[in-house]
Write a protein that holds these residues in place. Structure first.
Motif, PDB file in Angstrom:
ATOM      1  N   LEU A   1       0.840  -1.186   0.000  1.00 35.43           N
ATOM      2  CA  LEU A   1       0.000   0.000   0.000  1.00 35.43           C
ATOM      3  C   LEU A   1       0.884   1.247   0.000  1.00 35.43           C
ATOM      4  N   GLU A   2       0.460   2.248  -0.756  1.00 39.23           N
ATOM      5  CA  GLU A   2       1.141   3.546  -0.665  1.00 39.23           C
ATOM      6  C   GLU A   2       0.508   4.315   0.476  1.00 39.23           C
ATOM      7  N   VAL A   3       1.330   4.685   1.451  1.00 39.37           N
ATOM      8  CA  VAL A   3       0.805   5.385   2.622  1.00 39.37           C
ATOM      9  C   VAL A   3       1.663   6.612   2.903  1.00 39.37           C
ATOM     10  N   ARG A   4       1.180   7.428   3.831  1.00 36.27           N
ATOM     11  CA  ARG A   4       1.992   8.556   4.265  1.00 36.27           C
ATOM     12  C   ARG A   4       2.052   8.563   5.782  1.00 36.27           C
ATOM     13  N   GLY A   5       3.179   8.917   6.326  1.00 35.51           N
ATOM     14  CA  GLY A   5       3.267   8.945   7.768  1.00 35.51           C
ATOM     15  C   GLY A   5       4.650   9.331   8.217  1.00 35.51           C
ATOM     16  N   HIS A   6       4.802   9.394   9.541  1.00 33.42           N
ATOM     17  CA  HIS A   6       6.145   9.627  10.049  1.00 33.42           C
ATOM     18  C   HIS A   6       6.253   9.134  11.474  1.00 33.42           C
ATOM     19  N   GLY A   7       7.452   8.759  11.858  1.00 30.98           N
ATOM     20  CA  GLY A   7       7.728   8.395  13.227  1.00 30.98           C
ATOM     21  C   GLY A   7       8.623   9.456  13.820  1.00 30.98           C
ATOM     22  N   ARG A   8       9.890   9.108  14.011  1.00 30.02           N
ATOM     23  CA  ARG A   8      10.806  10.114  14.547  1.00 30.02           C
ATOM     24  C   ARG A   8      11.430  10.961  13.452  1.00 30.02           C
ATOM     25  N   GLN A   9      11.289  10.486  12.213  1.00 30.04           N
ATOM     26  CA  GLN A   9      11.910  11.208  11.116  1.00 30.04           C
ATOM     27  C   GLN A   9      11.246  12.562  10.938  1.00 30.04           C
ATOM     28  N   LYS A  10      12.060  13.593  10.802  1.00 33.70           N
ATOM     29  CA  LYS A  10      11.501  14.906  10.510  1.00 33.70           C
ATOM     30  C   LYS A  10      11.177  14.975   9.019  1.00 33.70           C
ATOM     31  N   GLY A  11      10.197  15.797   8.662  1.00 39.52           N
ATOM     32  CA  GLY A  11       9.862  15.964   7.248  1.00 39.52           C
ATOM     33  C   GLY A  11      10.803  16.939   6.583  1.00 39.52           C
ATOM     34  N   HIS A  12      10.326  17.541   5.514  1.00 35.14           N
ATOM     35  CA  HIS A  12      11.132  18.551   4.839  1.00 35.14           C
ATOM     36  C   HIS A  12      10.248  19.763   4.553  1.00 35.14           C
ATOM     37  N   THR A  13      10.876  20.860   4.110  1.00 37.50           N
ATOM     38  CA  THR A  13      10.079  22.020   3.735  1.00 37.50           C
ATOM     39  C   THR A  13      10.090  22.169   2.223  1.00 37.50           C
ATOM     40  N   GLU A  14       8.960  22.625   1.696  1.00 40.98           N
ATOM     41  CA  GLU A  14       8.868  22.950   0.276  1.00 40.98           C
ATOM     42  C   GLU A  14       8.560  24.442   0.176  1.00 40.98           C
ATOM     43  N   VAL A  15       9.133  25.094  -0.820  1.00 39.14           N
ATOM     44  CA  VAL A  15       8.939  26.540  -0.977  1.00 39.14           C
ATOM     45  C   VAL A  15       8.320  26.817  -2.338  1.00 39.14           C
ATOM     46  N   TYR A  16       7.138  27.453  -2.327  1.00 38.27           N
ATOM     47  CA  TYR A  16       6.482  27.836  -3.579  1.00 38.27           C
ATOM     48  C   TYR A  16       6.346  29.346  -3.613  1.00 38.27           C
ATOM     49  N   ARG A  17       7.088  30.004  -4.480  1.00 38.22           N
ATOM     50  CA  ARG A  17       7.070  31.458  -4.596  1.00 38.22           C
ATOM     51  C   ARG A  17       7.205  32.107  -3.217  1.00 38.22           C
ATOM     52  N   GLY A  18       8.187  31.632  -2.462  1.00 39.35           N
ATOM     53  CA  GLY A  18       8.478  32.267  -1.187  1.00 39.35           C
ATOM     54  C   GLY A  18       7.658  31.763  -0.011  1.00 39.35           C
TER      55      GLY A  18
ATOM     56  N   ARG B   1      16.729  -2.022   5.590  1.00 41.93           N
ATOM     57  CA  ARG B   1      17.573  -1.209   6.465  1.00 41.93           C
ATOM     58  C   ARG B   1      18.580  -0.389   5.664  1.00 41.93           C
ATOM     59  N   THR B   2      18.623   0.924   5.965  1.00 43.19           N
ATOM     60  CA  THR B   2      19.705   1.760   5.447  1.00 43.19           C
ATOM     61  C   THR B   2      20.538   2.308   6.589  1.00 43.19           C
ATOM     62  N   GLY B   3      20.005   2.186   7.809  1.00 41.82           N
ATOM     63  CA  GLY B   3      20.720   2.689   8.981  1.00 41.82           C
ATOM     64  C   GLY B   3      20.382   4.124   9.326  1.00 41.82           C
ATOM     65  N   LYS B   4      19.479   4.708   8.554  1.00 39.63           N
ATOM     66  CA  LYS B   4      19.124   6.105   8.842  1.00 39.63           C
ATOM     67  C   LYS B   4      17.739   6.183   9.490  1.00 39.63           C
ATOM     68  N   ILE B   5      17.494   7.311  10.171  1.00 38.61           N
ATOM     69  CA  ILE B   5      16.158   7.536  10.726  1.00 38.61           C
ATOM     70  C   ILE B   5      15.161   7.565   9.572  1.00 38.61           C
ATOM     71  N   GLY B   6      14.025   6.865   9.747  1.00 40.50           N
ATOM     72  CA  GLY B   6      13.034   6.842   8.678  1.00 40.50           C
ATOM     73  C   GLY B   6      12.983   5.512   7.945  1.00 40.50           C
TER      74      GLY B   6
ATOM     75  N   GLU C   1       6.674  28.934   2.473  1.00 37.00           N
ATOM     76  CA  GLU C   1       7.241  27.658   2.914  1.00 37.00           C
ATOM     77  C   GLU C   1       6.149  26.774   3.495  1.00 37.00           C
ATOM     78  N   TYR C   2       6.172  25.535   3.095  1.00 37.89           N
ATOM     79  CA  TYR C   2       5.260  24.552   3.659  1.00 37.89           C
ATOM     80  C   TYR C   2       6.068  23.448   4.307  1.00 37.89           C
ATOM     81  N   ALA C   3       5.750  23.105   5.558  1.00 40.63           N
ATOM     82  CA  ALA C   3       6.414  21.983   6.210  1.00 40.63           C
ATOM     83  C   ALA C   3       5.673  20.713   5.809  1.00 40.63           C
ATOM     84  N   VAL C   4       6.368  19.795   5.202  1.00 38.71           N
ATOM     85  CA  VAL C   4       5.773  18.517   4.824  1.00 38.71           C
ATOM     86  C   VAL C   4       6.240  17.491   5.839  1.00 38.71           C
ATOM     87  N   ASP C   5       5.375  17.134   6.813  1.00 36.45           N
ATOM     88  CA  ASP C   5       5.836  16.200   7.842  1.00 36.45           C
ATOM     89  C   ASP C   5       5.332  14.789   7.613  1.00 36.45           C
ATOM     90  N   LEU C   6       4.273  14.618   6.841  1.00 42.81           N
ATOM     91  CA  LEU C   6       3.840  13.262   6.501  1.00 42.81           C
ATOM     92  C   LEU C   6       4.531  12.865   5.197  1.00 42.81           C
TER      93      LEU C   6
END
Lengths: 458, 112
Positions: free
Chosen positions: B31-48, B82-87, B50-55
């Motif tokens: 299944l394609e899902v969205r979520g997060h545990g301890r991993q922080k999301g990223h920010t996207e910037v559209y014409r100045g 396993r890659t060894g990274k958070i997420g 900023e949106y925090a994308v946490d899922l």
């Protein structure tokens, strides 16, 4: 532009007013334009006409699918069809109005502010050229070319009331705006006898529509955004573009279509068209690079949305200058437009807090104003002896006073667009209301206003 | 019988499929899902703006295996994901009461 590109047009004078009998006469141009009878039969040039027919098609391509996709990709998924439909509606509605009366109000003989009624229903507009505007192509071609400008101008405004305007209100507003704002503005700047035209004492140089198209639409967009108010949730909720692939595709179509817009405004297929095409290309490229570079510097990544926004800003700013400036001047104009519009859209807009959803004002209003003023700096007689042989055009020709003439054109376009738009919004609001209900806005305009959805992925 | 639910990085799917096949596990639902545990999301910037994308986009694998294959399946999932990274994700093991093959009404482990 247009009128003035031909040296011999400035001495031409149309009769001031048509008599009633002339208006009711059969559609024979000579009945109410006796001047035609005295002139040698103008010769149609097949090459010119071929290029102008292609340019006409290219300018229509800018609205649909160019602008429609550019704007459509920038809104949220639930409103994509409403956005596309607004541009498409301008294509259909303005065409009908232009044929019935819009062309006449813009380009028929009239007074300093507005054209008369001679061309109502395109009476007398046929295969014969109108030598006041374009002596080597049928007036029908000129009329159709100008029709496409009339279509895209109100379509540009729709970026300001994206995602919250009633469709019925949009129809009424665009129809009225086209006749009340666009046609008179086109007449003032391009029409024979218009008070800002090249035949007047304070000529505004506007090759392809910096004041007529971009300032009027951009300033009207700002008034619309302020009058309508913010979208529900703005700026607290994220409203990212739902499909930047559509936007980039649309921006590329706009760029290509702009060759018709600017190079076509030479109204023939000669060297001036080539100069305008090159200036257009150079300005778009410079602005795209500058916008993306500034974004890279400020937020760490150069975005696709930034690059295409920059390209459009450069295309807007070069519009009034395209047929008057050298390629290197176009480079400077494009670069300045990319930088100024970038700061307007990304920094200043968020401080002011108005919700011009797709930045119609920040790109078209500001870019158009900047381009109009810079035309006064960079316009040169070496590219286009528009004011007669040897007469200097802009600052680089030593005629710095042209900047004041440009400023006059800018102020007139700002005031005319702002005042008339405010009046029309008030009127439409009183008659049928401008804004959709809260429920409709939250659920989306596509389902509620059009009864369909943009995407059904199985 | 146990149900194994694994949330993994989308980029690890091919590796996970290969290691599960190696361990003798056949059949899964993705299944394609969205979520997060301890991993922080990223920010996207559209014409100045900023949106925090946490899922973040993730893939969720669901498989039901006989008890004796559970450990092998978990090992295979870890090996592939396993890659060894958070997420990198999580694996959950749940009991299953019964299983029915719709085609012929077989029940229990025979239906897997």
């Amino acid at each position: 532009m247009k009128v003035a590109n031909r040296g011999y047009t400035s001495r031409f004078r149309w009769p001031r007013l048509a008599t009633l009998s002339a208006m009711l006469a059969p559609s024979d141009t000579s009945t109410f334009c006796p001047i035609f009878a005295m002139m040698a039969a103008p010769a149609i040039n097949a090459g010119d006409n071929a290029w102008m027919l292609v340019s006409t098609a290219l300018v229509l391509l800018m609205t649909g699918p160019g602008l429609a996709l550019f704007y459509g990709g920038l809104v949220r998924r639930k409103n994509v069809l409403s956005m596309l439909m607004q541009s498409f509606t301008a294509m259909a509605l303005v065409t009908v109005l232009w044929v019935l009366i819009g062309y006449s109000l813009g380009f028929a003989p009239g007074n300093a502010l507005i054209g008369g009624l001679h061309y109502v229903g395109l009476r007398g507009v046929g295969a014969l050229p109108n030598p006041a505007y374009a002596p080597t192509i049928p007036q029908t071609t000129f009329m159709a070319f100008e029709m496409m400008f009339a279509i895209i101008t109100p379509a540009l405004i729709t970026g300001a009331f994206a995602e919250r305007m009633k469709y019925s209100a949009l129809l009424l507003f665009i129809g009225l705006w086209s006749l009340v704002v666009y046609s008179p503005m086109a007449h003032m700047v391009w029409g024979v006898g218009g008070w800002l035209s090249l035949g007047g004492s304070m000529p505004t140089l506007d090759f392809a529509g910096g004041t007529v198209v971009h300032i009027t639409s951009g300033v009207s967009a700002l008034v619309c955004a302020l009058y309508l108010g913010r979208r529900i949730g703005y700026p607290r909720e994220p409203m990212p573009p739902h499909n930047l692939v559509l936007s980039l595709t649309g921006a590329c179509l706009l760029w290509v279509g702009w060759f018709g817009f600017n190079a076509g405004s030479a109204l023939n297929a000669g060297g001036l068209a080539s100069a305008a095409l090159v200036a257009t290309q150079v300005a778009a490229a410079a602005a795209a690079l500058i916008w993306a570079a500034l974004e890279w510097w400020r937020s760490g990544t150069p975005s696709a949305l930034g690059a295409i926004s920059g390209a459009v800003a450069g295309l807007v700013a070069i519009t009034p200058a395209a047929g008057y400036v050298t390629p290197l001047s176009a480079l400077v104009i494009g670069a300045l437009a990319g930088a100024v519009c970038f700061f307007m859209v990304t920094v200043i807009k968020s401080r002011l807090g108005y919700d011009d959803a797709l930045d119609a004002f920040g790109v078209h209003g500001i870019g158009g104003t900047l381009g109009a003023l810079l035309t006064g700096v960079f316009a040169t007689r070496w590219i286009n002896p528009a004011l007669g042989p040897g007469a200097p055009l802009g600052g680089v020709d030593g005629h710095w006073a042209q900047i004041l003439h440009q400023l006059l054109g800018v102020v007139v376009a700002w005031v005319w667009a702002a005042v008339a738009t405010l009046g029309l919004l008030w009127l439409v609001d009183r008659l049928i209301g401008l804004r959709v209900s809260r429920e409709y806005e939250i659920e989306g305009l596509d389902v509620n206003l059009h009864g369909e959805e943009g995407y059904h992925f199985e | 019988m146990k149900k194994i639910e694994a949330v993994i990085q989308p980029s690890r799917l091919e590796e996970v499929k290969a290691s599960l096949k190696e361990a003798g596990i056949e059949g899964m639902t993705v299944l394609e899902v969205r979520g997060h545990g301890r991993q922080k999301g990223h920010t996207e910037v559209y014409r100045g703006r900023e949106y925090a994308v946490d899922l973040l986009p993730k893939l969720k694998l669901e498989l039901v295996v006989p008890d004796e294959l559970v450990e092998a399946a978990v090992e295979a999932l870890i090996l592939g994901a396993r890659t060894g990274k958070i997420g990198d994700g999580k694996i959950f093991v749940l009991p299953v009461e019964d299983a029915i093959r719709i085609r012929n009404s077989q029940r229990g482990a025979a239906a897997l």
